[in-house]
Design an enzyme around this catalytic site. Sequence first.
Site, PDB file in Angstrom:
ATOM      1  CD1 TRP A   1      -1.707  -1.237  -8.317  1.00 45.01           C
ATOM      2  CD2 TRP A   1      -1.861  -2.483  -6.457  1.00 45.01           C
ATOM      3  NE1 TRP A   1      -1.192  -0.507  -7.270  1.00 45.01           N
ATOM      4  CE2 TRP A   1      -1.271  -1.251  -6.124  1.00 45.01           C
ATOM      5  CE3 TRP A   1      -2.055  -3.437  -5.461  1.00 45.01           C
ATOM      6  CZ2 TRP A   1      -0.890  -0.935  -4.820  1.00 45.01           C
ATOM      7  CZ3 TRP A   1      -1.667  -3.122  -4.167  1.00 45.01           C
ATOM      8  CH2 TRP A   1      -1.089  -1.893  -3.852  1.00 45.01           C
ATOM      9  N   GLY A   2      -6.039  -4.145 -10.236  1.00 46.61           N
ATOM     10  CA  GLY A   2      -6.827  -5.276 -10.740  1.00 46.61           C
ATOM     11  C   GLY A   2      -7.134  -6.330  -9.694  1.00 46.61           C
ATOM     12  CD  GLU A   3      -3.616  -6.946  -5.558  1.00 43.35           C
ATOM     13  OE1 GLU A   3      -4.012  -6.683  -4.400  1.00 43.35           O
ATOM     14  OE2 GLU A   3      -2.428  -7.103  -5.865  1.00 43.35           O
TER      15      GLU A   3
ATOM     16  CG  ASP B   1      -1.299   3.314  -4.889  1.00 52.89           C
ATOM     17  OD1 ASP B   1      -1.668   2.197  -5.260  1.00 52.89           O
ATOM     18  OD2 ASP B   1      -0.177   3.796  -5.155  1.00 52.89           O
TER      19      ASP B   1
ATOM     20  CG  ASP C   1       3.021  -0.253  -9.934  1.00 48.21           C
ATOM     21  OD1 ASP C   1       1.776  -0.218  -9.918  1.00 48.21           O
ATOM     22  OD2 ASP C   1       3.729   0.274  -9.056  1.00 48.21           O
TER      23      ASP C   1
HETATM   24  C1  GLA Z   1       1.796   2.070  -6.498  1.00 49.14           C
HETATM   25  C2  GLA Z   1       1.053   2.513  -7.757  1.00 49.14           C
HETATM   26  C3  GLA Z   1       2.011   3.319  -8.640  1.00 49.14           C
HETATM   27  C4  GLA Z   1       2.544   4.521  -7.860  1.00 49.14           C
HETATM   28  C5  GLA Z   1       3.217   4.041  -6.590  1.00 49.14           C
HETATM   29  C6  GLA Z   1       3.570   5.197  -5.671  1.00 49.14           C
HETATM   30  O1  GLA Z   1       2.788   1.137  -6.797  1.00 49.14           O
HETATM   31  O2  GLA Z   1       0.534   1.427  -8.460  1.00 49.14           O
HETATM   32  O3  GLA Z   1       1.347   3.758  -9.817  1.00 49.14           O
HETATM   33  O4  GLA Z   1       1.492   5.395  -7.574  1.00 49.14           O
HETATM   34  O5  GLA Z   1       2.374   3.180  -5.836  1.00 49.14           O
HETATM   35  O6  GLA Z   1       4.193   4.783  -4.494  1.00 49.14           O
END
Ligand code: GLA
Length: 386
Positions: free
Chosen positions: A166-168, A131, A188
Amino acid sequence: MNNDTQLGLLPALGWNSWNTFTWDINEQLIREIADLFVSEGYLNAGYEYIVIDDCWSLKARDEQGNLVADPEKFPSGMKALADYIHSKGLKFGMYSCVGTHTCAGYPGSFEHEFQDAKKFAEWGVDYLKYDYCFKPRHISGELLYKRMSLALKNCGREILFSACNWGEDNVYHWIRESGAHMYRSTGDIRDNWISIKELAISQLDKECYTGSFCHNDMDMLIVGMYGGSNNDYIGKIGGCSDLEYKTHFSIWSMMGSPLMIGSDIRKATPATKRILLNKDILAINQDLEARGAYRIKPEPQWFHDDEVFMLVKVLTNGDVTIGFFNLSDNQREISLQFWDIGLPYASNFSLSLYDCWEHKELGIFKERFSPTVPAHDCVVIRARLV
Ligand code: GLA
């Protein structure tokens, strides 16, 4: 070290604890999911990874700097859990983060990358989701993904590397070279129709960035959640209809996203299972050449917007899959001119069409096919040149 591998050739299929359970995880739950993967046909359909997301560890490392599994949640320890999962013919996934902490505030792997990779290998981990929270500002995400990639490739065990930023930070431009096998290209997901629609549309111009060994991950599936998350952010607006879950699953499959189930499959309804275990749709996602899908905008141009589109994915054997997606709130006829997929009249070819949701042959069509698609629904066709 691991140079005899096809790891990441195709989008990963599996289950992840986050969408439904977030912090409320334990070894009993994970074992039950593993059991169901075998008894309910998920493994047979190709789903193989069982992934524990955030909130699995203690809030502090031990004296040697090792991550420690929370003994209340996982009293038998991670190695025993991995052994259990492996004994079922499945693979075991875990979670960490590039930063000093994970998104939920547990220890991250920053400056511990090689030590943690070794620990994951000792435990028998096969997949690591990584992450992007709490990343120190002075260092680039790109470098931190390269670091963990190198650590994993040299930890003595084959571990699939699932990046999650997240595509950043222009991730499309550097992630493949970093060594990741899949990478989150969206924020998300949440268990509602608006979220499905937003994520799907956001990927329409990103299809050129996906392919074998580095797949564009549109986030875990919400199919079958029906508002069942214990987390307000994910679940608050409250679930989708089966029709909407079907459309979500079709888009994620056609776009070549990894398919990680996010619902509590202990409670799966027949409709949920019909979606998740649709072999015709899974075959599109798992096609060997793993091509991205291209978009065709429907005629007439005057009403079209991004909510109504066709996705076309060319398969290894020369078949073509075509998805007719209507994300708008009104029924639409969506017309495909075969010319637009590279099949002019003069080619003398027609298309023999098979419906991947109805599981039936539709016959042979010349020049065009124009299904009427209800609001939020889709038609997914596999076409053979004849
Ligand atoms: C981020 C990720 C999610 C998940 C949460 C866990 O938001 O994008 O998919 O893994 O963290 O805290």
